[in-house]
Design a protein around this motif. Structure first.
Motif, PDB file in Angstrom:
ATOM      1  N   MET A   1       0.834  -1.200   0.000  1.00 25.08           N
ATOM      2  CA  MET A   1       0.000   0.000   0.000  1.00 25.08           C
ATOM      3  C   MET A   1       0.873   1.256   0.000  1.00 25.08           C
ATOM      4  O   MET A   1       1.920   1.293   0.640  1.00 25.08           O
ATOM      5  N   ILE A   2       0.402   2.266  -0.709  1.00 29.56           N
ATOM      6  CA  ILE A   2       1.084   3.551  -0.755  1.00 29.56           C
ATOM      7  C   ILE A   2       0.439   4.470   0.274  1.00 29.56           C
ATOM      8  O   ILE A   2      -0.759   4.758   0.195  1.00 29.56           O
ATOM      9  N   ASP A   3       1.221   4.915   1.259  1.00 34.38           N
ATOM     10  CA  ASP A   3       0.704   5.763   2.333  1.00 34.38           C
ATOM     11  C   ASP A   3       0.733   7.227   1.917  1.00 34.38           C
ATOM     12  O   ASP A   3       1.777   7.737   1.496  1.00 34.38           O
ATOM     13  N   VAL A   4      -0.404   7.898   2.075  1.00 35.33           N
ATOM     14  CA  VAL A   4      -0.575   9.269   1.585  1.00 35.33           C
ATOM     15  C   VAL A   4      -0.877  10.216   2.739  1.00 35.33           C
ATOM     16  O   VAL A   4      -1.693   9.907   3.616  1.00 35.33           O
ATOM     17  N   LEU A   5      -0.230  11.367   2.720  1.00 31.51           N
ATOM     18  CA  LEU A   5      -0.538  12.472   3.621  1.00 31.51           C
ATOM     19  C   LEU A   5      -1.260  13.538   2.812  1.00 31.51           C
ATOM     20  O   LEU A   5      -0.724  14.042   1.818  1.00 31.51           O
ATOM     21  N   VAL A  21      -8.732   9.599  -2.463  1.00 28.18           N
ATOM     22  CA  VAL A  21      -7.563   8.721  -2.369  1.00 28.18           C
ATOM     23  C   VAL A  21      -7.977   7.317  -1.927  1.00 28.18           C
ATOM     24  O   VAL A  21      -7.482   6.314  -2.459  1.00 28.18           O
ATOM     25  N   ALA A  22      -8.895   7.248  -0.968  1.00 26.53           N
ATOM     26  CA  ALA A  22      -9.320   5.957  -0.426  1.00 26.53           C
ATOM     27  C   ALA A  22     -10.008   5.085  -1.468  1.00 26.53           C
ATOM     28  O   ALA A  22     -10.078   3.862  -1.309  1.00 26.53           O
ATOM     29  N   GLN A  23     -10.507   5.703  -2.540  1.00 28.04           N
ATOM     30  CA  GLN A  23     -11.189   4.937  -3.585  1.00 28.04           C
ATOM     31  C   GLN A  23     -10.226   4.349  -4.610  1.00 28.04           C
ATOM     32  O   GLN A  23     -10.634   3.533  -5.433  1.00 28.04           O
ATOM     33  N   VAL A  24      -8.973   4.754  -4.573  1.00 25.06           N
ATOM     34  CA  VAL A  24      -8.004   4.287  -5.572  1.00 25.06           C
ATOM     35  C   VAL A  24      -7.284   3.063  -5.029  1.00 25.06           C
ATOM     36  O   VAL A  24      -6.633   3.136  -3.983  1.00 25.06           O
ATOM     37  N   PRO A  25      -7.383   1.934  -5.705  1.00 32.18           N
ATOM     38  CA  PRO A  25      -6.723   0.716  -5.227  1.00 32.18           C
ATOM     39  C   PRO A  25      -5.223   0.920  -5.046  1.00 32.18           C
ATOM     40  O   PRO A  25      -4.555   1.542  -5.881  1.00 32.18           O
ATOM     41  N   ASP A 116      -2.735   6.880 -10.293  1.00 31.11           N
ATOM     42  CA  ASP A 116      -2.373   5.701 -11.090  1.00 31.11           C
ATOM     43  C   ASP A 116      -0.996   5.887 -11.722  1.00 31.11           C
ATOM     44  O   ASP A 116      -0.187   4.957 -11.787  1.00 31.11           O
ATOM     45  N   GLY A 117      -0.746   7.108 -12.212  1.00 30.23           N
ATOM     46  CA  GLY A 117       0.555   7.394 -12.806  1.00 30.23           C
ATOM     47  C   GLY A 117       1.667   7.270 -11.793  1.00 30.23           C
ATOM     48  O   GLY A 117       2.745   6.745 -12.088  1.00 30.23           O
ATOM     49  N   TYR A 118       1.415   7.744 -10.581  1.00 29.91           N
ATOM     50  CA  TYR A 118       2.425   7.629  -9.525  1.00 29.91           C
ATOM     51  C   TYR A 118       2.684   6.175  -9.183  1.00 29.91           C
ATOM     52  O   TYR A 118       3.846   5.759  -9.008  1.00 29.91           O
ATOM     53  N   ALA A 119       1.609   5.374  -9.088  1.00 30.22           N
ATOM     54  CA  ALA A 119       1.780   3.943  -8.813  1.00 30.22           C
ATOM     55  C   ALA A 119       2.577   3.270  -9.927  1.00 30.22           C
ATOM     56  O   ALA A 119       3.432   2.408  -9.673  1.00 30.22           O
ATOM     57  N   ALA A 120       2.304   3.675 -11.177  1.00 34.91           N
ATOM     58  CA  ALA A 120       3.051   3.111 -12.304  1.00 34.91           C
ATOM     59  C   ALA A 120       4.530   3.481 -12.218  1.00 34.91           C
ATOM     60  O   ALA A 120       5.409   2.667 -12.524  1.00 34.91           O
TER      61      ALA A 120
END
Length: 230
Positions: A1-5, A21-25, A116-120
């Protein structure tokens, strides 16, 4: 999981952004902050991968906060999410190392595309290895990760809605395993033919992966999973 502030001086806006943010897998909200001081305190206390940062904060600007983060050794990535749209601020954000810049107001699809781009980008970095040297091909992959992830979202085919795409992506992301078209249809409430049509589109554009599961009948079952590694 990617932790976001999530950092925004407006409590209501911070809650909305956190809900997006919570809706993005693959993403979860680690904390919310409404001042630069609160944001720095969170970075000192908690693990944070990504900061969604407003520019207009009551104690200092978001860009000043980014500079202080780097001076203090905080390596969390930053995506600016702000109403500031003057070119000087945008250029400064680039100089200070912000990975993306989202102008308010924005839609869920606009923000989720950036996430999504950041996850990629993270998957690409993991794929080429975090240490050692990278060749030109690997460097090109890293720098094009955001663009590649955003491209399929630019325009949906006729007869496809962003809301249904978002619904299917949430179901696949929350499943924790691959699903069949029948399972996707049941969990989303759309017809099986509609689920198949959207799944084919998402698989074709690289947003989901397709695997074949062979059973006793000899006819393979198509199964889909969200956000495959490149």
């Amino acid at each position: 999981m990617i932790d976001v502030l999530v950092v925004d001086d407006d409590f209501r806006v911070a809650e909305i952004n956190a809900a997006y943010v919570a809706q993005v897998p693959g993403f979860r909200v680690r904390a919310r902050a409404h001042t630069a001081a609160q944001a720095l305190a969170t970075l000192e206390r908690d693990h944070v991968d990504l900061v969604l940062l407003d520019h207009y904060l009551p104690d200092e600007t978001g860009l000043t906060l980014v500079r202080r983060m780097r001076q203090l050794g905080h390596q969390a990535d930053v995506i600016m999410v702000t109403a500031a749209r003057d070119v000087a601020t945008v250029r400064a954000a680039m100089r200070y190392g912000a990975l993306q810049y989202v102008v308010k107001p924005f839609s869920f699809s606009g923000l989720s595309a950036k996430l999504d781009g950041y996850a990629a980008l993270r998957r690409t970095l993991d794929g080429v290895g975090g240490r050692g040297e990278a060749g030109q091909e690997q460097v090109d992959r890293i720098f094009s990760a955001f663009k590649t992830a955003d491209a399929p979202r630019s325009e949906l085919p006729k007869g496809h809605s962003a809301a249904t795409v978002g619904l299917i992506r949430r179901v696949l992301g929350a499943a924790g395993r691959s699903l069949s078209a029948h399972e996707v249809a049941e969990r989303t409430g759309v017809s099986r033919s509609t689920a198949q049509r959207y799944l084919k589109y998402l698989e074709r554009t690289g947003h989901i992966s397709l695997t074949l599961k062979y059973g006793d009948t000899g006819r393979p079952e198509h199964r889909y999973a969200w956000a495959p590694a490149p």
